[in-house]
Scaffold this motif. Structure first.
Motif, PDB file in Angstrom:
ATOM      1  N   PRO A  27      16.797 -11.750  23.983  1.00 33.72           N
ATOM      2  CA  PRO A  27      17.957 -10.841  24.012  1.00 33.72           C
ATOM      3  C   PRO A  27      18.434 -10.517  25.427  1.00 33.72           C
ATOM      4  O   PRO A  27      19.641 -10.403  25.662  1.00 33.72           O
ATOM      5  CB  PRO A  27      17.442  -9.585  23.303  1.00 33.72           C
ATOM      6  CG  PRO A  27      16.339 -10.073  22.431  1.00 33.72           C
ATOM      7  CD  PRO A  27      15.697 -11.200  23.188  1.00 33.72           C
ATOM      8  N   ALA A  28      17.514 -10.381  26.375  1.00 37.23           N
ATOM      9  CA  ALA A  28      17.911 -10.106  27.763  1.00 37.23           C
ATOM     10  C   ALA A  28      18.659 -11.300  28.348  1.00 37.23           C
ATOM     11  O   ALA A  28      19.659 -11.130  29.062  1.00 37.23           O
ATOM     12  CB  ALA A  28      16.690  -9.774  28.615  1.00 37.23           C
ATOM     13  N   LEU A  29      18.200 -12.503  28.052  1.00 35.02           N
ATOM     14  CA  LEU A  29      18.888 -13.703  28.527  1.00 35.02           C
ATOM     15  C   LEU A  29      20.314 -13.756  27.993  1.00 35.02           C
ATOM     16  O   LEU A  29      21.263 -13.996  28.744  1.00 35.02           O
ATOM     17  CB  LEU A  29      18.130 -14.956  28.080  1.00 35.02           C
ATOM     18  CG  LEU A  29      16.779 -15.214  28.714  1.00 35.02           C
ATOM     19  CD1 LEU A  29      16.017 -16.283  27.943  1.00 35.02           C
ATOM     20  CD2 LEU A  29      16.951 -15.634  30.158  1.00 35.02           C
ATOM     21  N   ILE A 124      15.918  -9.824  33.469  1.00 35.31           N
ATOM     22  CA  ILE A 124      15.011 -10.731  32.767  1.00 35.31           C
ATOM     23  C   ILE A 124      13.561 -10.443  33.162  1.00 35.31           C
ATOM     24  O   ILE A 124      12.673 -10.412  32.304  1.00 35.31           O
ATOM     25  CB  ILE A 124      15.416 -12.197  33.020  1.00 35.31           C
ATOM     26  CG1 ILE A 124      16.772 -12.462  32.355  1.00 35.31           C
ATOM     27  CG2 ILE A 124      14.346 -13.163  32.516  1.00 35.31           C
ATOM     28  CD1 ILE A 124      17.476 -13.706  32.839  1.00 35.31           C
ATOM     29  N   LYS A 125      13.332 -10.186  34.446  1.00 41.51           N
ATOM     30  CA  LYS A 125      11.973  -9.820  34.887  1.00 41.51           C
ATOM     31  C   LYS A 125      11.509  -8.537  34.211  1.00 41.51           C
ATOM     32  O   LYS A 125      10.360  -8.431  33.791  1.00 41.51           O
ATOM     33  CB  LYS A 125      11.933  -9.635  36.414  1.00 41.51           C
ATOM     34  CG  LYS A 125      11.939 -10.916  37.187  1.00 41.51           C
ATOM     35  CD  LYS A 125      11.893 -10.611  38.677  1.00 41.51           C
ATOM     36  CE  LYS A 125      11.985 -11.861  39.501  1.00 41.51           C
ATOM     37  NZ  LYS A 125      11.942 -11.580  40.951  1.00 41.51           N
ATOM     38  N   ARG A 126      12.404  -7.552  34.099  1.00 43.34           N
ATOM     39  CA  ARG A 126      12.042  -6.302  33.424  1.00 43.34           C
ATOM     40  C   ARG A 126      11.710  -6.553  31.954  1.00 43.34           C
ATOM     41  O   ARG A 126      10.756  -5.987  31.414  1.00 43.34           O
ATOM     42  CB  ARG A 126      13.161  -5.268  33.550  1.00 43.34           C
ATOM     43  CG  ARG A 126      13.249  -4.627  34.919  1.00 43.34           C
ATOM     44  CD  ARG A 126      14.195  -3.430  34.935  1.00 43.34           C
ATOM     45  NE  ARG A 126      15.533  -3.711  34.435  1.00 43.34           N
ATOM     46  CZ  ARG A 126      16.546  -4.151  35.175  1.00 43.34           C
ATOM     47  NH1 ARG A 126      16.377  -4.371  36.472  1.00 43.34           N
ATOM     48  NH2 ARG A 126      17.724  -4.357  34.630  1.00 43.34           N
ATOM     49  N   ALA A 131       7.688  -6.804  27.694  1.00 48.24           N
ATOM     50  CA  ALA A 131       7.090  -7.572  26.601  1.00 48.24           C
ATOM     51  C   ALA A 131       5.614  -7.833  26.855  1.00 48.24           C
ATOM     52  O   ALA A 131       4.796  -7.742  25.933  1.00 48.24           O
ATOM     53  CB  ALA A 131       7.838  -8.880  26.410  1.00 48.24           C
ATOM     54  N   VAL A 132       5.266  -8.127  28.097  1.00 52.20           N
ATOM     55  CA  VAL A 132       3.861  -8.369  28.421  1.00 52.20           C
ATOM     56  C   VAL A 132       3.047  -7.092  28.220  1.00 52.20           C
ATOM     57  O   VAL A 132       1.984  -7.110  27.618  1.00 52.20           O
ATOM     58  CB  VAL A 132       3.714  -8.914  29.862  1.00 52.20           C
ATOM     59  CG1 VAL A 132       2.269  -8.873  30.324  1.00 52.20           C
ATOM     60  CG2 VAL A 132       4.260 -10.330  29.949  1.00 52.20           C
ATOM     61  N   ARG A 133       3.576  -5.966  28.715  1.00 48.51           N
ATOM     62  CA  ARG A 133       2.857  -4.684  28.536  1.00 48.51           C
ATOM     63  C   ARG A 133       2.698  -4.348  27.060  1.00 48.51           C
ATOM     64  O   ARG A 133       1.646  -3.897  26.616  1.00 48.51           O
ATOM     65  CB  ARG A 133       3.577  -3.560  29.275  1.00 48.51           C
ATOM     66  CG  ARG A 133       3.375  -3.600  30.779  1.00 48.51           C
ATOM     67  CD  ARG A 133       3.928  -2.362  31.473  1.00 48.51           C
ATOM     68  NE  ARG A 133       5.367  -2.176  31.281  1.00 48.51           N
ATOM     69  CZ  ARG A 133       6.310  -2.766  32.004  1.00 48.51           C
ATOM     70  NH1 ARG A 133       5.979  -3.604  32.964  1.00 48.51           N
ATOM     71  NH2 ARG A 133       7.574  -2.522  31.770  1.00 48.51           N
ATOM     72  N   LYS A 134       3.753  -4.569  26.276  1.00 45.59           N
ATOM     73  CA  LYS A 134       3.702  -4.256  24.854  1.00 45.59           C
ATOM     74  C   LYS A 134       2.716  -5.154  24.110  1.00 45.59           C
ATOM     75  O   LYS A 134       2.056  -4.729  23.174  1.00 45.59           O
ATOM     76  CB  LYS A 134       5.106  -4.422  24.243  1.00 45.59           C
ATOM     77  CG  LYS A 134       5.168  -4.130  22.774  1.00 45.59           C
ATOM     78  CD  LYS A 134       6.587  -4.295  22.259  1.00 45.59           C
ATOM     79  CE  LYS A 134       6.626  -4.070  20.762  1.00 45.59           C
ATOM     80  NZ  LYS A 134       7.935  -4.341  20.212  1.00 45.59           N
TER      81      LYS A 134
END
Length: 140
Positions: A27-29, A124-126, A131-134
């Motif tokens: 979605p960010a992309l 995109i980095k955010r 996503a990684v943290r979640k």
């Protein structure tokens, strides 16, 4: 040989990214690609509006329009979004962007990419970070 081992390590690391993280970034992309496309449509010269109407965002896994620039119809890779200009009726976007011997250039594509590029990378980095943290510790 060192290049091969470095490439294989990178491929292993990319393959280890959980599917949830990959899906969360899409979605960010798309949002960033849509923002670039809106700016392109604002900057493109308008005679008939056909060139602006031909600017399209194609999400990963889908095919770009036939005769679009760059490169015509192709399937956009997963975790990507493509912005294309042109279609079966509009095949002159590159001539407007770069000009011809008889017509001055009216850049609209690359100025939009340069304007939004830094912001898109950060967004995109955010999204990747969130996503990684979640998904930390969930496994593949």
């Amino acid at each position: 040989m060192a290049d091969d081992s470095g490439l294989s390590r990178l491929q292993q690391r990319l393959a280890a990214i959980p599917q949830d993280v990959k899906e969360a970034v899409q979605p960010a992309l798309e949002k960033q690609a849509e923002a670039m496309a809106r700016t392109m449509k604002t900057l493109v010269p308008r005679e008939t509006g056909a060139l602006a109407d031909s600017i399209a965002v194609t999400p990963g896994g889908e095919s770009t329009p036939a005769y679009s620039q760059p490169g015509g119809s192709m399937v956009v890779p997963a975790n990507a979004a493509a912005i294309t200009v042109g279609n079966t009726d509009v095949r002159y976007g590159h001539l407007v962007e770069y000009g011809t011997a008889k017509a001055h250039a009216h850049p609209f594509f690359w100025p939009s990419v340069r304007l939004h590029g830094g912001q898109a990378k950060q967004a995109i980095k955010r999204a990747v970070g969130r996503a990684v943290r979640k998904n930390w510790g969930k496994g593949s």
